[in-house]
Design a protein around this motif. Structure first.
Motif, mmCIF file in Angstrom:
data_model
loop_
_atom_site.group_PDB
_atom_site.id
_atom_site.type_symbol
_atom_site.label_atom_id
_atom_site.label_comp_id
_atom_site.label_asym_id
_atom_site.label_seq_id
_atom_site.Cartn_x
_atom_site.Cartn_y
_atom_site.Cartn_z
ATOM 1 N N GLY A 107 -6.636 -14.132 23.636
ATOM 2 C CA GLY A 107 -6.476 -14.810 22.354
ATOM 3 C C GLY A 107 -7.602 -14.487 21.395
ATOM 4 O O GLY A 107 -8.425 -13.597 21.636
ATOM 5 N N GLN A 137 -3.119 -11.158 23.208
ATOM 6 C CA GLN A 137 -2.828 -12.055 24.321
ATOM 7 C C GLN A 137 -3.547 -11.596 25.590
ATOM 8 O O GLN A 137 -4.123 -12.403 26.329
ATOM 9 N N SER A 145 -6.541 -20.207 19.863
ATOM 10 C CA SER A 145 -6.631 -18.768 20.062
ATOM 11 C C SER A 145 -5.449 -18.038 19.441
ATOM 12 O O SER A 145 -5.297 -16.837 19.631
ATOM 13 N N SER A 146 -4.613 -18.769 18.707
ATOM 14 C CA SER A 146 -3.487 -18.144 18.024
ATOM 15 C C SER A 146 -3.954 -17.546 16.696
ATOM 16 O O SER A 146 -5.045 -17.844 16.198
ATOM 17 N N ARG A 175 -7.365 -16.699 12.189
ATOM 18 C CA ARG A 175 -7.280 -17.618 13.330
ATOM 19 C C ARG A 175 -6.667 -18.926 12.869
ATOM 20 O O ARG A 175 -7.024 -19.471 11.820
#
Length: 422
Positions: free
Chosen positions: A62, A58, A108-109, A103
């Protein structure tokens, strides 16, 4: 334990990277070639073992800035280590830990897609055996194996998508005594990037007295660690004093840690030529960086891996032979990795001969070339690593002797630096 082989795919500029480091390692190469990304990959494995992967990614923005070219679908990492132990019946050849971060779509998670910790071994009779899995995970389907290879399956809802199973499985109630040492080994890796020494940095301030023996990656607990070791370990104090006298001459007398307000202590340096001690707030950036390097490398109980990005930053060239000597000594107790642009630092190693790896940028990715073998030995009979690096020969690949004219020119313009240094 130490790294025998590191494999990274899809992380930053490391599209396909395989590296076999030794005890003492130096990574060299031009700017933007990917040297720092190798250290960041090591750091990613360390924070994963600590259970801090989610916060780390984070903070980095990300997955998009972390994956190769912003478009790779996953990051795959594998580290093969030397054995934890040996006993009378089993020779443990290696441990392998694998981690796959997937991914999620184009976002971006991410989630931990796969994870494996295996103990690859042979019995005394050299009979081949299948790998003994200690941890095996596919998404949220997670199993931990005890020492009789019996699987303990974790409820899927108890397995967080963003954290490694290794960080969870090494608790006090684990039924496999090999898992906690692996987790402790990976999580204690220390990667030092840019240590801030600006006037407002915590490293210059008085700190609450605390028993600490290891410098944190940001370096800001340096004063606390120095106070602990300098006042309790005679050998550490002797090493620091010798290094400071080698760098600053006989004018250096000792380090002091007088009390300040609110149960805090200060770092001060006593010079023979001055009546007043110099506080950490008054020290130069280079002096603080030098003390930081000495403390990390001279520690009697260093991190299980010490990686320092460009240790020459802010230092006078005369200090680099001292840093090289202490790095070589630290490599007897732990695995040491340094990145550098400095020919002077390479020359400072002289007969210590670290494993030197050239890091290059080629068609959008980082590639490595380890310098070893008879060809390198022939070159080093005539030239130092620093001269070869300065000339550009290392980046272009080692050609057969005779050397090109630019190497000879580099030797003429730079060859006397080491002889003339104080």
């Amino acid at each position: 334990m130490k790294i025998l082989k590191l494999v990274v795919e899809g992380f930053r500029s490391l599209r396909h990277l395989s590296w076999e480091p030794s005890d003492l390692n130096v990574l060299i190469g031009p700017n933007a070639s990917g040297k720092s990304n190798i250290l960041r990959a090591i750091e990613l494995l360390a924070v994963s073992a600590k259970g801090q992967l989610g916060k780390h990614i984070q903070k980095a923005g990300g997955m998009e800035p972390l994956v190769w070219d912003g478009k790779a679908e996953e990051i795959e990492m594998s580290v093969k280590t030397s054995p934890i132990e040996k006993d009378r019946s089993i020779e443990r050849v290696s441990l392998t830990y694998e981690l796959n971060l997937k991914r999620i779509g184009g976002t971006s998670s991410y989630r931990v897609e796969k994870e494996l910790l295996g103990n690859y071994y042979k019995v005394e009779k050299k009979e081949s055996r299948d790998p003994f899995k200690m941890i095996h995970r596919l998404r949220q389907q997670a199993k931990v194996f005890d020492e009789q290879e019996r699987a303990l399956t974790a409820p899927e809802e108890s397995v967080p998508e963003e954290e490694s199973l290794l960080s969870l499985a090494a608790g006090p109630f684990t039924q496999n005594h090999l898992i906690p040492p692996v987790q402790a080994y990976l999580s204690s890796w220390a990667v030092y990037h840019d240590v801030h020494v600006n006037q407002d940095a915590s490293i210059r301030q008085a700190v609450i007295a605390k028993h600490e023996k290891r410098v944190e990656p940001d370096g800001q607990n340096l004063v606390s660690v120095m106070h602990t070791l300098y006042t309790t370990d005679r050998e550490f104090k002797k090493d620091i004093n010798l290094a400071m006298k080698a760098a600053f001459g006989d004018d250096f007398e000792e380090l002091l840690f007088p009390p300040a307000a609110d149960q805090r202590i200060q770092l001060r340096v006593r010079w023979k030529s001055l009546e007043r001690e110099q506080t950490a707030a008054d020290l130069s950036d280079g002096t603080l960086r030098f003390l930081f390097l000495l403390t990390v490398l001279a520690s009697p109980s260093p991190a299980t891996l010490v990686a320092i990005d460009e240790p020459e930053t802010g230092l006078h060239p005369a200090m680099l032979p001292i840093v090289a000597e202490y790095a070589a000594d630290a490599a007897r107790r732990t695995q040491v990795i340094l990145t550098t642009h400095s020919p002077q630092l390479l020359d400072a190693f002289k007969d210590m001969r670290p494993t030197t790896t050239v890091v290059k940028w080629h068609e959008g990715e980082t590639i490595l070339e380890k310098l070893d073998g008879a060809k390198l030995d022939r070159w080093l009979k005539e030239y130092t690593l620093g001269i070869l690096f300065r000339s550009g020969e290392l980046e272009g690949g080692l050609e057969d002797i005779p050397a090109h004219a630019k190497v000879a020119e580099s030797k003429m313009t730079y060859g006397n630096v080491m002889e003339n240094r104080p």
